[in-house]
Design a protein around this motif. Structure first.
Motif, mmCIF file in Angstrom:
data_model
loop_
_atom_site.group_PDB
_atom_site.id
_atom_site.type_symbol
_atom_site.label_atom_id
_atom_site.label_comp_id
_atom_site.label_asym_id
_atom_site.label_seq_id
_atom_site.Cartn_x
_atom_site.Cartn_y
_atom_site.Cartn_z
ATOM 1 N N UNK A 152 3.433 -5.278 15.608
ATOM 2 C CA UNK A 152 2.349 -5.102 16.570
ATOM 3 C C UNK A 152 1.428 -3.979 16.105
ATOM 4 N N UNK A 153 0.167 -4.094 16.442
ATOM 5 C CA UNK A 153 -0.823 -3.091 16.060
ATOM 6 C C UNK A 153 -1.556 -2.604 17.308
ATOM 7 N N UNK A 154 -2.157 -1.415 17.254
ATOM 8 C CA UNK A 154 -2.839 -0.874 18.437
ATOM 9 C C UNK A 154 -4.201 -1.493 18.724
ATOM 10 N N UNK A 155 -4.666 -2.389 17.879
ATOM 11 C CA UNK A 155 -5.975 -2.996 18.109
ATOM 12 C C UNK A 155 -6.123 -4.300 17.355
ATOM 13 N N UNK A 156 -7.173 -5.073 17.663
ATOM 14 C CA UNK A 156 -7.433 -6.322 16.939
ATOM 15 C C UNK A 156 -7.663 -6.051 15.451
ATOM 16 N N UNK A 157 -7.156 -6.927 14.613
ATOM 17 C CA UNK A 157 -7.263 -6.743 13.165
ATOM 18 C C UNK A 157 -8.633 -7.214 12.687
ATOM 19 N N UNK A 158 -9.244 -6.421 11.804
ATOM 20 C CA UNK A 158 -10.498 -6.868 11.195
ATOM 21 C C UNK A 158 -10.379 -7.002 9.680
ATOM 22 N N UNK A 159 -9.340 -6.388 9.073
ATOM 23 C CA UNK A 159 -9.188 -6.518 7.620
ATOM 24 C C UNK A 159 -7.765 -6.153 7.211
ATOM 25 N N UNK A 160 -7.271 -6.853 6.189
ATOM 26 C CA UNK A 160 -5.986 -6.540 5.564
ATOM 27 C C UNK A 160 -6.217 -6.369 4.070
ATOM 28 N N UNK A 161 -5.678 -5.291 3.502
ATOM 29 C CA UNK A 161 -5.859 -5.017 2.075
ATOM 30 C C UNK A 161 -4.558 -4.496 1.485
ATOM 31 N N UNK A 162 -4.042 -5.191 0.473
ATOM 32 C CA UNK A 162 -2.849 -4.724 -0.231
ATOM 33 C C UNK A 162 -3.253 -3.734 -1.321
ATOM 34 N N UNK A 163 -2.373 -2.807 -1.619
ATOM 35 C CA UNK A 163 -2.625 -1.845 -2.694
ATOM 36 C C UNK A 163 -2.597 -2.552 -4.042
ATOM 37 N N UNK A 164 -3.317 -1.994 -5.018
ATOM 38 C CA UNK A 164 -3.420 -2.603 -6.333
ATOM 39 C C UNK A 164 -2.272 -2.220 -7.250
ATOM 40 N N UNK A 165 -2.382 -2.673 -8.491
ATOM 41 C CA UNK A 165 -1.303 -2.438 -9.459
ATOM 42 C C UNK A 165 -1.225 -0.977 -9.873
ATOM 43 N N UNK A 166 -2.283 -0.195 -9.625
ATOM 44 C CA UNK A 166 -2.251 1.227 -9.987
ATOM 45 C C UNK A 166 -1.394 2.039 -9.027
ATOM 46 N N UNK A 167 -1.033 1.461 -7.897
ATOM 47 C CA UNK A 167 -0.208 2.165 -6.920
ATOM 48 C C UNK A 167 1.268 1.997 -7.272
ATOM 49 N N UNK A 168 2.043 3.047 -7.112
ATOM 50 C CA UNK A 168 3.470 2.940 -7.456
ATOM 51 C C UNK A 168 4.223 1.966 -6.566
ATOM 52 N N UNK A 169 3.804 1.837 -5.311
ATOM 53 C CA UNK A 169 4.457 0.922 -4.384
ATOM 54 C C UNK A 169 3.420 0.012 -3.744
#
Length: 468
Positions: free
Chosen positions: A243-260
């Motif tokens: 659950x989230x505190x508000x309506x979703x407007x965008x989802x973005x996954x981290x790129x390959x430069x991120x360790x996780x």
């Protein structure tokens, strides 16, 4: 419209009807209803789900071909000759009939996918400038994303589409001739869409779709304030939702430069969440009581308006700079006064400074934080541990100040006051200039007095007072 003695009408029923103008012109009502029924000379049914609302004749001499506009998003070429060799209606162009809700470009081909509330999904070859395929549904599309190539274990292409009823569909682009699976650019009609998977994770419009960087997990966001996760390799098996505190407007996954691998969840109401990769548990679906993930460690960021605070800091910095400049000018004037008039000049300078310090400083702008945070338009990761967001509302543009004082100036009176203030300012500037001139003359006179004192007594001018 009138053409060669005939009246042509088009309607939202998709029909073109031809009427005899003379019959209509000479018609007379025969009863009290005021209605007269007339049969058309000819009639053409363009097609199903066609809503015609405009038509123009082509400029070719002696041609009976017309161009008709379809409210459902098409341009038709119609042959109204009504003969034995009359051609069937031809759809020249097809496009969305309303605003496009989402658009995505294929990362590996010259293809572009779009969806809109007209209940259609369309594929375009933008390099060849041709539409390739389209598919109609009963609900309007609201979000769209290309499936990563590593998920497709063949030379094909798939797109995931979210709809306003909360349904997500995975569509495959294929060659209808069954010769090869469509993977790149081909001519029109050489590609089509077919349904591969369908599931309904949400109870409201799907607003965001995002595949994890390895393509293993699909995250879907919705206006119902939930984010659902699916295991892609297992035919989009549900993992769970948060659950989230508000309506979703965008989802973005981290790129390959991120360790996780983490998911940035952007809500419309000023909240941003960062969720880790969900843990995939081997459980029997029949034994799952709820798909809600309650033990996920989620970071929460809440953004409030900072525009007024920034403006206040800018004003403070501006005043500090003005203060330093005035201090520098004051020191310069004090030095000149001391050089020109000695102790008398120093004393006069101090008196002027005391009068200047008594002037009250204008209060700083008040800090205003709106009760409703500015909506977040979009956001993205910039580097590990950092992300940027773009805000709308107060933080994007100034809000006009309301007029609450009943005695406030009218537009005309305000203009007159501005002119009066401008005139008074000019008068004050003239006065200030005269004061500076008098001050310069006074200083010059004092210098002359000092020079007169230094002369021998028999050469000194004597000061006389006139009683006239």
């Amino acid at each position: 419209m009138l053409d060669e003695g005939e009246v042509i009408t088009v309607g939202s029923d998709g029909c073109v009807r031809i009427w005899d103008f003379e019959t209509i012109d000479t018609a007379d009502v025969i009863d009290e209803t005021g209605l007269l029924q007339i049969e058309p000379i000819n009639e053409l049914q363009v097609g199903k789900n066609v809503k015609l609302f405009s038509m123009e004749k082509m400029n070719e001499t002696g041609s009976n071909f017309w161009l008709a506009q379809d409210a459902n998003g098409a341009i038709w070429k119609l042959d109204l000759s009504f003969s034995n060799i009359t051609q069937d209606p031809e759809c020249l162009f097809s496009f969305h009939s309303g605003a496009i809700q989402d658009l995505a470009v294929s990362p590996i081909t010259y293809l572009m996918a779009t969806t809109a509330l007209d209940c259609s999904v369309r594929i375009y070859d933008f390099a060849g400038k041709t539409p390739l395929a389209q598919m109609k549904f009963k609900q309007g599309g609201t979000a769209l994303a290309w499936v990563p190539q590593m998920v497709c274990f063949y030379n094909g292409a798939q797109i995931s589409v979210g709809f306003e009823d909360g349904v997500v569909r995975i569509l495959e682009i294929y060659d209808p001739k069954e010769l090869t699976i469509f993977a790149g650019r081909k001519k029109i009609l050489d590609a089509d869409l077919r349904l591969k998977h369908v599931f309904k994770p949400h109870t409201a419009s799907v607003t965001a779709l995002a595949y994890e960087r390895d393509g293993e997990i699909l995250a879907t966001g919705s206006k119902d304030r939930t984010v659902f996760f699916f295991e892609v390799e297992r035919n989009y098996k549900p993992i769970g939702y948060i659950n989230t505190p508000g309506p979703i407007c965008q989802l973005t996954w981290s790129g390959i430069s991120h360790p996780e691998s983490t998911l940035l969840i952007i809500c419309e109401n000023g909240y941003i969440l960062e969720a880790p990769l969900p843990t995939i548990k081997e459980e029997d679906d029949n034994k799952v009581v709820s798909y809600e993930i309650k033990d996920m460690c989620i970071k929460c960021f809440h953004f409030s308006s900072i525009k007024s605070n920034i403006l206040r800091l800018i004003e403070i910095e501006k005043r500090e700079q003005q203060k330093k400049l005035k201090e520098k000018e004051r020191e310069e004037r004090r030095r000149k006064a001391a050089e020109e008039m000695g102790e008398d000049g120093e004393k006069e300078f101090q008196e002027e400074e005391v009068a200047a310090e008594e002037e009250e400083e204008e209060p700083l702008p008040a800090i205003f934080i709106p009760p409703t945070p500015s909506p977040i338009l979009c956001g993205f990761y910039s580097e590990p541990g950092k992300f940027w967001v773009s805000l709308f509302g107060m933080d994007a543009e100034p809000i006009p100040k309301d007029i609450e004082d009943p005695k406030a100036y009218s537009i005309e009176n305000a203009r007159r006051k501005r002119e009066h203030d401008k005139l008074m300012k000019e008068v004050e500037e003239i006065k200030a200039g005269k004061r500076e001139q008098l001050k310069a003359l006074r200083n010059e006179f004092r210098k002359l007095l000092e020079m007169n004192k230094e002369l021998p007594k028999h050469m000194q001018f004597k000061r006389t007072v006139s009683l006239k």
